[in-house]
Design a protein around this motif. Structure first.
Motif, short mmCIF file in Angstrom:
data_model
loop_
_atom_site.label_atom_id
_atom_site.label_comp_id
_atom_site.label_asym_id
_atom_site.label_seq_id
_atom_site.Cartn_x
_atom_site.Cartn_y
_atom_site.Cartn_z
N ALA A 75 103.63 87.63 -42.18
CA ALA A 75 102.83 86.70 -43.00
C ALA A 75 101.98 87.46 -44.00
N LYS A 76 101.41 88.55 -43.57
CA LYS A 76 100.60 89.41 -44.45
C LYS A 76 101.48 89.99 -45.55
N ALA A 77 102.69 90.44 -45.19
CA ALA A 77 103.62 91.03 -46.15
C ALA A 77 104.03 90.02 -47.22
N LYS A 78 104.32 88.81 -46.81
CA LYS A 78 104.73 87.78 -47.76
C LYS A 78 103.59 87.44 -48.72
N PRO A 126 108.94 92.06 -50.99
CA PRO A 126 110.26 91.43 -51.02
C PRO A 126 110.87 91.29 -49.62
N ASN A 127 111.62 90.22 -49.43
CA ASN A 127 112.26 89.99 -48.13
C ASN A 127 113.19 91.13 -47.74
N ASP A 128 113.86 91.73 -48.73
CA ASP A 128 114.75 92.86 -48.43
C ASP A 128 113.97 94.03 -47.85
N ASN A 129 112.78 94.27 -48.39
CA ASN A 129 111.93 95.34 -47.85
C ASN A 129 111.53 95.05 -46.41
N ILE A 130 111.18 93.79 -46.15
CA ILE A 130 110.78 93.40 -44.80
C ILE A 130 111.93 93.61 -43.82
N LYS A 131 113.12 93.17 -44.21
CA LYS A 131 114.30 93.32 -43.33
C LYS A 131 114.62 94.78 -43.09
N ARG A 132 114.60 95.60 -44.14
CA ARG A 132 114.90 97.02 -44.00
C ARG A 132 113.91 97.71 -43.07
N GLU A 184 96.35 85.65 -50.36
CA GLU A 184 96.16 86.69 -49.34
C GLU A 184 96.24 86.03 -47.98
N ALA A 185 96.76 86.77 -47.00
CA ALA A 185 96.80 86.27 -45.63
C ALA A 185 96.80 87.45 -44.68
N GLY A 186 95.99 87.36 -43.65
CA GLY A 186 95.94 88.43 -42.67
C GLY A 186 94.86 88.18 -41.64
N VAL A 187 94.93 88.93 -40.56
CA VAL A 187 93.87 88.89 -39.54
C VAL A 187 92.85 89.94 -39.93
N GLN A 188 91.62 89.52 -40.12
CA GLN A 188 90.60 90.39 -40.70
C GLN A 188 89.31 90.35 -39.89
N MET A 189 88.44 91.31 -40.17
CA MET A 189 87.09 91.32 -39.62
C MET A 189 86.17 90.68 -40.65
N VAL A 190 85.64 89.52 -40.32
CA VAL A 190 84.83 88.74 -41.27
C VAL A 190 83.34 88.91 -40.91
#
Length: 242
Positions: A55-58, A63-69, A197-203
């Motif tokens: 989710a953070k990567a997207k 790119p999806n190809d990078n994620i798959k690789r 932006e999306a990610g698990v963060q320290m708020v």
């Protein structure tokens, strides 16, 4: 909703982040490899940590190809990458709280580099727990607010399992429990939302303003140099840049 908009801090450094996109992808890929290895699966449906990183990567437009690789590389028998999570806590100028999350294959390299930067531009490295008590770990999803109805976004977010949402003039910030983050992002994606932006963060629970020009310059340098370090995955702080 009440609270301080973190996006005000993000947007000021977004241009610099865009210029470092390849480095960002490299760091996310490292995080993805660790998630696959520790979770024992390349399927995000069976690996919640991997789902969170995807989710953070997207959101970072990886790119999806990078994620798959990257996932295929992590699953490969010849992959010998070995990284561990390390968290450092310390203080920037005027007592600004700083948390540095790293993935490293050599603590003896990473720790001195982090310590040096905190000593040079801040008030030094602290003990574990010295500032983390003043942060909350949350899933954070940032959505551009243009052409979107606030009530609709809030209803969709809460129905998806989010805990809270905050709106300002430019974005909606959706907050989730870390364990619910992947499911919330997936649900909102299916509804057509695009994330800045999306990610698990320290708020941070509260923020510190800097007024002295030297303090501001040193804080900017501290963040920049930490983020340029290949081992550093994320830098969190409670500097109010508004």
């Amino acid at each position: 909703m009440s609270g301080h908009s973190k996006w005000h801090n993000i947007q000021k450094t977004k241009g610099a982040a865009d210029a470092k996109r390849s480095q960002i992808f490299t760091k996310i890929a490292r995080e993805m490899i660790v998630a696959v290895k520790t979770g024992g699966s390349g399927d995000p449906a069976n690996n919640s940590r991997l789902a969170t990183v995807i989710a953070k990567a997207k959101a970072a437009n990886m790119p999806n190809d990078n994620i798959k690789r990257t996932i295929d590389k992590a699953l490969g028998s010849g992959n010998t990458d070995s990284f561990e999570n390390v968290t450092y806590e310390g203080y920037g100028p005027n007592g600004v709280a700083v948390i540095i999350e790293a993935l490293t294959d050599n603590r003896n390299r990473t720790a001195p580099e982090v310590r040096h930067l905190l000593d040079k531009y801040g008030k030094g490295l602290g003990a574990t727990g010295c500032v983390s008590w003043s942060f909350d770990r949350k899933g954070v999803i940032v959505i551009e607010s243009e052409d979107l109805d606030e009530d609709t976004v809030m209803m969709d977010a809460l129905e998806a399992g989010a805990d809270d949402m905050q709106a300002d003039d430019e974005v909606f910030e959706v907050y989730t429990d870390p364990d619910a983050f992947a499911a919330v992002t997936e649900t909102l994606e299916k509804k057509g939302y695009v994330f800045l932006e999306a990610g698990v963060q320290m708020v941070p629970q509260n923020y510190v303003k800097l007024t002295a020009e030297d303090d501001i310059k040193n804080m900017e340098k501290l963040i920049d140099f930490l983020e340029e370090n290949d081992d550093v995955q994320a830098v969190y702080h409670n500097w109010d840049q508004d």
